[in-house]
Motif scaffolding. Structure first.
Motif, PDB file in Angstrom:
ATOM      1  N   SER A  71     -53.858 -34.953 -53.421  1.00 27.08           N
ATOM      2  CA  SER A  71     -54.024 -33.671 -54.120  1.00 27.08           C
ATOM      3  C   SER A  71     -54.009 -32.490 -53.157  1.00 27.08           C
ATOM      4  O   SER A  71     -53.468 -31.425 -53.466  1.00 27.08           O
ATOM      5  N   SER A  72     -54.573 -32.697 -51.972  1.00 22.77           N
ATOM      6  CA  SER A  72     -54.653 -31.611 -50.995  1.00 22.77           C
ATOM      7  C   SER A  72     -53.325 -31.352 -50.293  1.00 22.77           C
ATOM      8  O   SER A  72     -53.196 -30.387 -49.525  1.00 22.77           O
ATOM      9  N   ASP A  73     -52.320 -32.208 -50.540  1.00 21.11           N
ATOM     10  CA  ASP A  73     -51.043 -32.086 -49.836  1.00 21.11           C
ATOM     11  C   ASP A  73     -49.887 -31.636 -50.728  1.00 21.11           C
ATOM     12  O   ASP A  73     -48.719 -31.703 -50.321  1.00 21.11           O
ATOM     13  N   ILE A  74     -50.176 -31.190 -51.940  1.00 20.50           N
ATOM     14  CA  ILE A  74     -49.094 -30.887 -52.879  1.00 20.50           C
ATOM     15  C   ILE A  74     -48.223 -29.731 -52.401  1.00 20.50           C
ATOM     16  O   ILE A  74     -46.987 -29.798 -52.458  1.00 20.50           O
ATOM     17  N   THR A  75     -48.842 -28.657 -51.925  1.00 18.18           N
ATOM     18  CA  THR A  75     -48.037 -27.533 -51.430  1.00 18.18           C
ATOM     19  C   THR A  75     -47.171 -27.966 -50.250  1.00 18.18           C
ATOM     20  O   THR A  75     -45.979 -27.620 -50.179  1.00 18.18           O
ATOM     21  N   GLN A  76     -47.745 -28.724 -49.332  1.00 13.76           N
ATOM     22  CA  GLN A  76     -46.967 -29.202 -48.188  1.00 13.76           C
ATOM     23  C   GLN A  76     -45.827 -30.107 -48.645  1.00 13.76           C
ATOM     24  O   GLN A  76     -44.700 -29.999 -48.144  1.00 13.76           O
ATOM     25  N   ALA A  77     -46.109 -31.000 -49.599  1.00 12.59           N
ATOM     26  CA  ALA A  77     -45.069 -31.905 -50.103  1.00 12.59           C
ATOM     27  C   ALA A  77     -43.940 -31.125 -50.770  1.00 12.59           C
ATOM     28  O   ALA A  77     -42.762 -31.491 -50.662  1.00 12.59           O
ATOM     29  N   GLY A  81     -39.949 -30.712 -49.451  1.00  9.68           N
ATOM     30  CA  GLY A  81     -38.878 -31.190 -50.316  1.00  9.68           C
ATOM     31  C   GLY A  81     -39.114 -32.578 -50.888  1.00  9.68           C
ATOM     32  O   GLY A  81     -38.204 -33.172 -51.472  1.00  9.68           O
ATOM     33  N   ILE A  82     -40.334 -33.098 -50.753  1.00  7.11           N
ATOM     34  CA  ILE A  82     -40.657 -34.397 -51.358  1.00  7.11           C
ATOM     35  C   ILE A  82     -40.623 -34.258 -52.878  1.00  7.11           C
ATOM     36  O   ILE A  82     -40.206 -35.160 -53.596  1.00  7.11           O
ATOM     37  N   VAL A  83     -41.088 -33.099 -53.359  1.00  2.00           N
ATOM     38  CA  VAL A  83     -40.913 -32.725 -54.763  1.00  2.00           C
ATOM     39  C   VAL A  83     -40.304 -31.339 -54.799  1.00  2.00           C
ATOM     40  O   VAL A  83     -40.414 -30.569 -53.839  1.00  2.00           O
ATOM     41  N   ASP A  84     -39.662 -31.023 -55.906  1.00  5.48           N
ATOM     42  CA  ASP A  84     -39.002 -29.722 -56.037  1.00  5.48           C
ATOM     43  C   ASP A  84     -39.876 -28.674 -56.704  1.00  5.48           C
ATOM     44  O   ASP A  84     -39.661 -27.468 -56.509  1.00  5.48           O
ATOM     45  N   ALA A 129     -44.460 -18.411 -49.149  1.00  7.35           N
ATOM     46  CA  ALA A 129     -43.129 -18.440 -48.555  1.00  7.35           C
ATOM     47  C   ALA A 129     -43.178 -19.016 -47.143  1.00  7.35           C
ATOM     48  O   ALA A 129     -42.246 -19.709 -46.707  1.00  7.35           O
ATOM     49  N   LYS A 130     -44.257 -18.771 -46.439  1.00  8.13           N
ATOM     50  CA  LYS A 130     -44.407 -19.303 -45.083  1.00  8.13           C
ATOM     51  C   LYS A 130     -44.537 -20.826 -45.090  1.00  8.13           C
ATOM     52  O   LYS A 130     -44.366 -21.477 -44.052  1.00  8.13           O
ATOM     53  N   GLN A 131     -44.861 -21.399 -46.251  1.00  4.80           N
ATOM     54  CA  GLN A 131     -44.978 -22.847 -46.387  1.00  4.80           C
ATOM     55  C   GLN A 131     -43.685 -23.484 -46.902  1.00  4.80           C
ATOM     56  O   GLN A 131     -43.642 -24.677 -47.210  1.00  4.80           O
ATOM     57  N   GLY A 132     -42.645 -22.669 -47.040  1.00  9.42           N
ATOM     58  CA  GLY A 132     -41.372 -23.181 -47.512  1.00  9.42           C
ATOM     59  C   GLY A 132     -41.305 -23.348 -49.017  1.00  9.42           C
ATOM     60  O   GLY A 132     -40.490 -24.128 -49.522  1.00  9.42           O
ATOM     61  N   VAL A 133     -42.157 -22.605 -49.732  1.00  8.80           N
ATOM     62  CA  VAL A 133     -42.154 -22.705 -51.191  1.00  8.80           C
ATOM     63  C   VAL A 133     -42.061 -21.324 -51.816  1.00  8.80           C
ATOM     64  O   VAL A 133     -42.410 -20.308 -51.199  1.00  8.80           O
ATOM     65  N   VAL A 134     -41.604 -21.310 -53.045  1.00 13.67           N
ATOM     66  CA  VAL A 134     -41.527 -20.072 -53.821  1.00 13.67           C
ATOM     67  C   VAL A 134     -42.687 -20.069 -54.806  1.00 13.67           C
ATOM     68  O   VAL A 134     -42.833 -21.004 -55.607  1.00 13.67           O
ATOM     69  N   TYR A 135     -43.506 -19.054 -54.719  1.00 11.72           N
ATOM     70  CA  TYR A 135     -44.609 -18.884 -55.675  1.00 11.72           C
ATOM     71  C   TYR A 135     -44.032 -18.289 -56.962  1.00 11.72           C
ATOM     72  O   TYR A 135     -43.408 -17.234 -56.935  1.00 11.72           O
ATOM     73  N   LEU A 136     -44.210 -18.999 -58.066  1.00  7.96           N
ATOM     74  CA  LEU A 136     -43.642 -18.556 -59.342  1.00  7.96           C
ATOM     75  C   LEU A 136     -44.686 -18.022 -60.317  1.00  7.96           C
ATOM     76  O   LEU A 136     -44.359 -17.232 -61.207  1.00  7.96           O
ATOM     77  N   GLY A 137     -45.923 -18.438 -60.184  1.00  7.19           N
ATOM     78  CA  GLY A 137     -46.968 -18.004 -61.110  1.00  7.19           C
ATOM     79  C   GLY A 137     -48.154 -18.937 -61.029  1.00  7.19           C
ATOM     80  O   GLY A 137     -48.339 -19.661 -60.043  1.00  7.19           O
ATOM     81  N   GLY A 138     -48.959 -18.946 -62.070  1.00 13.00           N
ATOM     82  CA  GLY A 138     -50.131 -19.806 -62.059  1.00 13.00           C
ATOM     83  C   GLY A 138     -50.957 -19.664 -63.308  1.00 13.00           C
ATOM     84  O   GLY A 138     -50.582 -18.970 -64.260  1.00 13.00           O
ATOM     85  N   ILE A 232     -45.326 -23.695 -58.185  1.00 14.44           N
ATOM     86  CA  ILE A 232     -44.468 -23.415 -57.039  1.00 14.44           C
ATOM     87  C   ILE A 232     -43.218 -24.286 -57.055  1.00 14.44           C
ATOM     88  O   ILE A 232     -43.166 -25.311 -57.741  1.00 14.44           O
ATOM     89  N   ALA A 233     -42.214 -23.863 -56.272  1.00 10.77           N
ATOM     90  CA  ALA A 233     -40.980 -24.628 -56.133  1.00 10.77           C
ATOM     91  C   ALA A 233     -40.573 -24.679 -54.670  1.00 10.77           C
ATOM     92  O   ALA A 233     -40.873 -23.757 -53.891  1.00 10.77           O
ATOM     93  N   ASN A 234     -39.915 -25.749 -54.297  1.00 10.00           N
ATOM     94  CA  ASN A 234     -39.349 -25.829 -52.950  1.00 10.00           C
ATOM     95  C   ASN A 234     -38.334 -24.703 -52.772  1.00 10.00           C
ATOM     96  O   ASN A 234     -37.478 -24.486 -53.636  1.00 10.00           O
ATOM     97  N   ALA A 235     -38.420 -23.998 -51.670  1.00  7.77           N
ATOM     98  CA  ALA A 235     -37.582 -22.809 -51.474  1.00  7.77           C
ATOM     99  C   ALA A 235     -36.094 -23.144 -51.459  1.00  7.77           C
ATOM    100  O   ALA A 235     -35.285 -22.426 -52.064  1.00  7.77           O
ATOM    101  N   ASP A 236     -35.726 -24.237 -50.800  1.00 10.61           N
ATOM    102  CA  ASP A 236     -34.309 -24.605 -50.740  1.00 10.61           C
ATOM    103  C   ASP A 236     -33.780 -25.014 -52.108  1.00 10.61           C
ATOM    104  O   ASP A 236     -32.670 -24.638 -52.504  1.00 10.61           O
TER     105      ASP A 236
END
Length: 325
Positions: A71-77, A81-84, A129-138, A232-236
């Motif tokens: 659970s603590s690794d979702i943003t990193q994952a 690119g482990i998940v999109d 964005a610094k984590q390689g993800v796009v913040y979309l909302g919440g 969030i979404a993977n930036a690539d």
């Protein structure tokens, strides 16, 4: 002959459009219960995005614990690119500046949350964005309050008791009133309550208490803070989408995030009544405790930000100015 050429070109265009390869995304959420407002909302997002993109973007949602992602690794994952695509409640380890919104007693009602969240949004986008993800909302859970195995009618009753918390900031609040904070994963809570490892939890009626209420006969509704999740979404992966699909995804998330929050607030009342009917003793907050608790926590907000650096001081100032505190 001319008509045949026109017809052939038109047919090739149709076939080319229909033969375009769809994009399939893997999505993940920390929640393992399909009936929660959070999972229902993420499911709606996947369905609406597929429908509104004409199946150009298909999102398969995996519930918590169904993938080998802590659970603590979702943003990193997500960044790796482990998940999109993901919903993450435990993102503060990866993006700690976001915890400004979770400081105890800083934000105390819906109106304050709306203003504070809007003020923090540019900071959140940059930090994720610094984590390689796009913040979309919440979306946001209802107030985090005390559910305990002991009769709790005031903050003084915390003294000597072990309370499960989900952030260092909640832990500070518990310690400030004589309790001992303990960090555990959600799956460890029921067994820990049964064994006396913990004496209570900070959660919401529509949150953890929905699953753990049978172990928690008492509920003191002191509103310590709000908990929130990010979508969030993977930036690539996001950048590879056609612009029209990116717009659909952003629009759907922008609509569904607040809808999930509303659903949680409505379910909070439903679950609280169910828990009361099942025998839980529910004590409303003693309003006389709030001023002193606010005073203690206001000093902590400043210490917390100063300890972490100038950008945290700036973020706290932005939020306090937005809500007038």
């Amino acid at each position: 002959m001319k008509l045949l050429r026109v017809t052939t070109v038109a047919l090739s265009l149709v076939l080319g459009a229909s033969g375009a390869k769809a994009t399939d995304w893997t999505a993940y959420t920390y929640s393992s219960v399909s009936t929660t407002a959070a999972v229902k909302g993420m499911t709606r997002i996947a369905e609406k995005v597929s429908e509104q993109t004409g199946n150009d973007l298909n999102i398969k949602l995996h519930l918590g614990k169904t993938l080998q992602i802590a659970s603590s690794d979702i943003t990193q994952a997500t960044g790796d690119g482990i998940v999109d695509f993901a919903a993450d409640y435990f993102f503060s380890g990866s993006v700690p500046i976001a915890r400004v919104l979770n400081l105890p007693l800083l934000i105390e009602n819906d109106a304050e949350w709306t203003k504070a969240y809007a003020a923090m949004e540019p900071i959140l986008k940059e930090a994720f964005a610094k984590q390689g993800v796009v913040y979309l909302g919440g979306y946001r859970y209802p107030s985090q309050v005390f559910f305990t195995t002991f009769d709790m009618k005031s903050l003084a009753d915390l003294k000597g008791h072990k309370i499960r918390v989900t952030s260092p900031e909640q832990g500070h609040f518990v310690e400030a009133f004589g309790g001992a904070p303990i960090t555990l994963s959600g799956s460890e809570v029921p067994t820990s309550l049964e064994r006396g490892v913990i004496d209570g939890v900070l959660t919401a009626s529509a949150g953890g208490a929905k699953n753990w209420h049978e172990f928690l006969p008492y509920n003191y509704r002191f509103p310590v803070n709000y908990g929130n999740s990010v979508i969030i979404a993977n930036a690539d992966s996001y950048d590879d989408l056609p612009e029209k699909d990116r717009q659909v995804l952003s629009d759907v998330v922008s609509a569904e995030g607040p809808a999930i929050t509303t659903a949680f607030n409505e379910d909070e009342i439903v679950q609280m009544n169910k828990q009361r009917d099942a025998g839980m003793k529910i004590v409303e907050v003693d309003q006389s405790e709030l001023p002193e608790a606010r005073r203690k926590m206001a000093a902590y907000w400043e210490e917390w930000a100063a300890d972490k650096g100038p950008e945290y001081v700036k973020a706290l100032k932005i939020v306090r100015e937005a809500i007038g505190k």
